[in-house]
Design an enzyme around this catalytic site. Structure first.
Site, PDB file in Angstrom:
ATOM      1  CD1 TRP A 185      -2.682   1.944   0.576  1.00  0.00           C
ATOM      2  CD2 TRP A 185      -1.969   1.967   2.657  1.00  0.00           C
ATOM      3  NE1 TRP A 185      -3.566   2.867   1.329  1.00  0.00           N
ATOM      4  CE2 TRP A 185      -2.558   3.180   1.838  1.00  0.00           C
ATOM      5  CE3 TRP A 185      -0.529   2.527   3.397  1.00  0.00           C
ATOM      6  CZ2 TRP A 185      -2.698   4.280   2.748  1.00  0.00           C
ATOM      7  CZ3 TRP A 185      -1.051   3.685   3.890  1.00  0.00           C
ATOM      8  CH2 TRP A 185      -2.284   4.584   4.030  1.00  0.00           C
ATOM      9  NE  ARG A 429      -9.677   2.869   4.960  1.00  0.00           N
ATOM     10  CZ  ARG A 429     -10.105   3.556   3.635  1.00  0.00           C
ATOM     11  NH1 ARG A 429     -11.169   3.144   3.117  1.00  0.00           N
ATOM     12  NH2 ARG A 429     -10.495   4.442   4.484  1.00  0.00           N
ATOM     13  CE  LYS A 462     -11.187   6.240  -5.216  1.00  0.00           C
ATOM     14  NZ  LYS A 462     -10.305   7.503  -4.299  1.00  0.00           N
ATOM     15  CD1 TRP A 463     -14.840  -2.290  -7.871  1.00  0.00           C
ATOM     16  CD2 TRP A 463     -17.719  -1.850  -7.963  1.00  0.00           C
ATOM     17  NE1 TRP A 463     -15.753  -3.304  -7.341  1.00  0.00           N
ATOM     18  CE2 TRP A 463     -17.624  -3.014  -7.756  1.00  0.00           C
ATOM     19  CE3 TRP A 463     -18.464  -1.516  -8.432  1.00  0.00           C
ATOM     20  CZ2 TRP A 463     -17.991  -4.192  -7.124  1.00  0.00           C
ATOM     21  CZ3 TRP A 463     -19.198  -2.068  -8.585  1.00  0.00           C
ATOM     22  CH2 TRP A 463     -19.838  -3.687  -7.952  1.00  0.00           C
ATOM     23  CG  ASP A 464     -11.415   2.220  -2.722  1.00  0.00           C
ATOM     24  OD1 ASP A 464     -10.856   1.047  -2.459  1.00  0.00           O
ATOM     25  OD2 ASP A 464     -12.031   2.870  -1.597  1.00  0.00           O
ATOM     26  CG  MET A 465     -12.982  -4.607  -2.975  1.00  0.00           C
ATOM     27  SD  MET A 465     -11.347  -5.555  -1.462  1.00  0.00           S
ATOM     28  CE  MET A 465     -10.261  -6.067  -2.502  1.00  0.00           C
ATOM     29  CB  CYS A 502     -10.076   2.418  -6.381  1.00  0.00           C
ATOM     30  SG  CYS A 502      -9.173   3.326  -4.328  1.00  0.00           S
ATOM     31  CG  ASP A 524      -5.300   4.818  -1.308  1.00  0.00           C
ATOM     32  OD1 ASP A 524      -5.713   5.787  -2.398  1.00  0.00           O
ATOM     33  OD2 ASP A 524      -5.754   4.172  -0.752  1.00  0.00           O
TER      34      ASP A 524
HETATM   35  C1  GLA Z   1      -9.425   4.047  -0.249  1.00  0.00           C
HETATM   36  C2  GLA Z   1      -9.208   4.945  -1.904  1.00  0.00           C
HETATM   37  C3  GLA Z   1      -8.510   6.690  -1.202  1.00  0.00           C
HETATM   38  C4  GLA Z   1     -10.081   6.389  -0.968  1.00  0.00           C
HETATM   39  C5  GLA Z   1     -10.093   5.751   0.754  1.00  0.00           C
HETATM   40  C6  GLA Z   1     -12.282   6.640   0.998  1.00  0.00           C
HETATM   41  O1  GLA Z   1      -8.577   3.793   0.929  1.00  0.00           O
HETATM   42  O2  GLA Z   1      -7.739   4.303  -2.171  1.00  0.00           O
HETATM   43  O3  GLA Z   1      -8.694   6.672  -2.726  1.00  0.00           O
HETATM   44  O4  GLA Z   1     -11.557   6.641  -1.311  1.00  0.00           O
HETATM   45  O5  GLA Z   1     -10.369   4.389   0.566  1.00  0.00           O
HETATM   46  O6  GLA Z   1     -12.447   5.206   2.176  1.00  0.00           O
END
Ligand code: GLA
Length: 754
Positions: A185, A429, A462-465, A502, A524
């Site tokens: 990360w 997290r 924005k599809w985060d994981m 993401c 990030d």
């Molecule tokens: C992750 C993403 C960030 C942001 C945060 C939001 O860390 O990589 O860009 O969207 O989640 O909680």
């Protein structure tokens, strides 16, 4: 073109060819992967093993698979190198060539794995085993790449456990080094290069996903290959789960390359009459060094991986509220940010985390996709309407694959979350993954994300994981198939919604995700200098059109580095430009600088996103260029300055040597506060370094930085164009490069000649 003659198979176009033959014993012997050749060249490639190396291997009376370069190999048949496939102990996975089929198109993968699309030809080689099993090797020829995948069919009357099943295997000859991209990360894409030796190198992920630990893409290069010369091959896998590649040299100098799903914890029970399909492995080749290889890879990805709707379609300049607001916002705060973003030239406003449920920190609310009315009293549609009135599109963040234990969703469906068998809750997290192999979980995600997209007329997601998990074990592959199903159901009917994937930054930067999301958030780590290196390394395997790269605040939240605003913009140009910090405190000079940046990027956006990309020679720092249609834009990025620096040059590439070009540096503005008390040397009055005069001057006084103009032939420029001197402590000159540490400049090189 596919040619077949005397049991020799050749896939060939003007850029690349792939050749193998069937031996008299029904094995597949690899002959060639590289430059376009003729089918009658077979004899030039086939290895000659004479009487062998003494200890022969293989079934009695047959050749020596132990020494042959092969396309596929079987356990228990005398080949001691790595086997691409393992089944139940008692069933040998041994196959012999039977027949082939030809197609003038790609052949659809049936299990839902994404695959490359567009103009292509496919060759299917069918191999069978005496124990009622068949293996189908698919070779697909694209303009700059060959892809391979394997399908195993169980034609027996019992279930078979597949314990390992690679997508491709190939034995090539030569001396090669491997480069893999490793990290963590906020530390993605750290290159590691090593000679391919007899101990072999494994590039593998076991986190459940492709991961930032080991990107699935890797490179093989001749030891003396440079950016412009030498043989370089790029490899990747169209897959987002656990991946595995191994390269290993044999005593005879053959390098075996296997690529596929990681066999760690892998287990797939294949019923009678069923088939198992592997992800598609990608290979590109170039004799023009790393640059030639990455150009071929970029072309392949832009034309055959990215969803059709987004081919060559310019991506918007966006503002994202995350680093500016985190979880703390109201509709009116967002609207005032949006007004400023619009004034700067942004086209899309992205609302990141914190807009639903009780999501006021990362500890709660994940999974509950109902709008938080305290923050957004008018809902998504109310916010979208106001943004629309300002002339901005609306983008929205989701993290649909995970759930906080402190959420209504978890309280209602604790069984939807993936938990370890021993009952210990292991969070990442503060989250658990949802079990995407369950149809009801997939339905929940599809319904909720689709509803929000439609309600808010959302044009970007924005599809985060953020939750990787080794606890997925044998179900990891089912999870990934579930993920692809969800993405297909949501975005298939909405092709015009721009998806940016993401995963805590670049934790899932892979070709599988790129089949759905034309772009991926690179890291990030938004410190411009750090991310410049990440972008530069990504450029070896992925085109700039896929790399999300925003300008963030200085001093930076992760490094405290105070990078000049000009450099923060210049770096983001070599990716997909966005801004991600609180815009409320921008000074007039900063506002002007950002307006200039956005206007400049828009003017050259097509080049930055889809032009041909080159890494340039630089005496120090990083230099990159995009070009097309008589225009090139080059950037030069420095790290620490030195007192008494030497002369420097820019080395653009790909210009027409005979044409005359005009070079002009991008206008960038300097903040006078940079000079602190030094200003007293140029001002008529005595000033305090932190006094009101300097502060006010910093807000309104614009100093041009490093203006460079030059007219010369392409030949002269490519030999090295001299650059303006850097600041040397002896006074101000508007032509000097004055920004100190982490300075950078952009040069536009154009020709009127046709
Ligand atoms: C992750 C993403 C960030 C942001 C945060 C939001 O860390 O990589 O860009 O969207 O989640 O909680």
């Amino acid at each position: 073109m596919i040619q077949i003659k005397n049991n020799v198979f050749l896939l060939k176009n003007e850029n690349i060819s792939y050749m193998f033959r069937v031996t008299k014993d029904g094995n597949l012997e690899h002959l060639h992967f590289g430059a376009p050749v003729e089918i009658d060249d077979e004899d030039a490639f086939a290895v000659r093993y004479g009487v062998g190396w003494g200890s022969t291997g293989g079934p009695e009376g047959e050749e020596f698979p132990m020494y042959l370069p092969m396309e596929w190999s079987s356990l228990g048949r005398g080949d001691y190198r790595e086997s691409p496939m393992e089944l139940d102990q008692e069933i040998p996975a041994a196959f012999k060539y039977t027949s082939y089929k030809e197609y003038d198109h790609t052949v659809a993968i049936e299990c839902g794995l994404p695959q490359a699309h567009g103009d292509a030809e496919t060759l299917e080689i069918i191999m069978t085993s005496p124990s009622q099993m068949s293996l189908h090797l698919f070779y697909t020829l694209f303009d700059t790449a060959v892809t391979r995948r394997a399908v195993f069919r169980n034609e027996t009357r019992r279930s078979i456990n597949v314990e390992k099943m690679m997508s491709s295997m190939m034995d090539i000859q030569g001396d090669y080094e491997i480069t893999t991209y490793n990290g963590a990360w906020i530390a993605e894409m750290q290159p590691y290069r090593a000679k391919v030796g007899m101990s072999g190198i494994v590039n593998e992920s076991t986190t459940g996903f492709s991961s930032a630990l080991h990107n699935p893409g890797f490179i093989l290069s001749e030891p003396d290959a440079t950016e412009t010369d030498g043989v370089v091959m790029g490899f990747n896998l169209i897959y987002s789960g656990n991946h595995y590649s191994r390269v290993q040299r044999s005593n005879e100098g053959l390098i075996r390359i296997v690529q596929g799903i990681s066999p760690v914890s892998f287990d797939w029970l294949l019923g009678p009459g069923k088939q198992f399909e592997t992800p598609e492995a990608v290979m590109v080749w170039s004799a023009s060094g790393f640059g030639g290889m990455s150009e071929n890879m970029h072309r392949f990805i832009n034309e055959h991986i990215i969803p059709q709707y987004w081919h060559n379609r310019e991506r918007p300049v966006l503002y994202n509220d995350w680093e500016g607001c985190m979880f703390d916002f109201t509709e009116s705060k967002l609207i005032s940010l949006a007004k400023k973003a619009k004034e700067l030239g942004c086209e899309l406003f992205v609302l990141d985390d914190g807009w639903f449920g009780e999501r006021n920190s990362d500890k709660a609310g994940l999974g509950d996709y109902n709008v938080n009315k305290k923050k957004l009293p008018n809902g998504l549609s109310g916010l979208q309407k106001k943004l629309g009135d300002l002339g901005l599109d609306f983008g929205l963040w989701f993290e649909p694959e995970a759930v906080n234990p402190d959420s209504d969703l978890f309280r209602k469906h604790p069984d939807w979350a993936i938990q370890s068998d021993d009952g210990v809750t292991v969070l990442g997290r503060n989250e658990l993954l949802l079990d995407l192999s369950l149809p009801e979980v997939r339905d929940y995600i599809v319904e909720n994300v689709s509803r929000c997209i439609d309600e808010g007329k959302v044009s970007y997601v924005k599809w985060d994981m953020n939750r990787h998990s080794t606890a997925l074990g044998a179900s990891a592959h089912r999870y990934i198939l579930g993920l692809y199903d969800v993405l297909r159901r949501i975005f298939g009917p909405r092709p015009e919604v721009l998806l940016e994937s993401c995963s805590s930054g670049g934790n899932r930067f892979d070709l599988g995700m790129l089949c759905f999301s034309p772009q991926i958030w690179a890291s990030d780590n938004t410190d411009a200098v750090e991310r410049c290196r990440i972008q530069y390394q990504l450029s070896y395997l992925y085109p700039l059109s896929t790399i999300g790269a925003h300008v963030s605040a200085a001093p930076h939240s992760q490094t405290l580095r105070d990078t000049p605003l000009s450099t923060r913009g210049n770096i983001s140009f070599f990716g997909l430009l966005g801004y991600e910090f609180d815009l409320a405190d921008l000074t007039p000079v900063e506002t002007d600088e950002i307006k200039n940046q956005i206007a400049f990027y828009k003017k050259y956006r097509n080049l930055f996103q889809f032009g041909s990309f080159r890494r340039l020679k630089a005496a120090e720092g990083i230099s990159m260029q995009v070009s097309g249609d008589g225009t090139a834009v080059a950037g030069l990025f420095h790290e620490l300055v030195h007192a008494a620096p030497g002369y420097e040059r820019l080395y653009p590439r790909g210009l027409d040597p005979k044409k005359v070009y005009s070079v002009l540096s991008r206008r960038q503005l300097l903040n006078a506060t940079k000079f602190g008390g030094l200003l007293r040397h140029v001002l008529p009055i005595r000033v305090k370094p932190d006094g009101a005069v300097v502060r006010t001057a910093g807000k309104i006084y614009r100093m041009n930085d490093a203006v460079r103009e030059c007219d010369a032939t392409g030949a002269a420029l490519m030999s090295g164009m001299s650059l303006n001197a850097r600041f040397m402590g002896t006074g101000y000159d508007p032509s000097m490069r004055m920004q100190g540490d982490f300075s950078s400049n952009i040069y536009v090189i154009t020709t009127e000649e046709t």
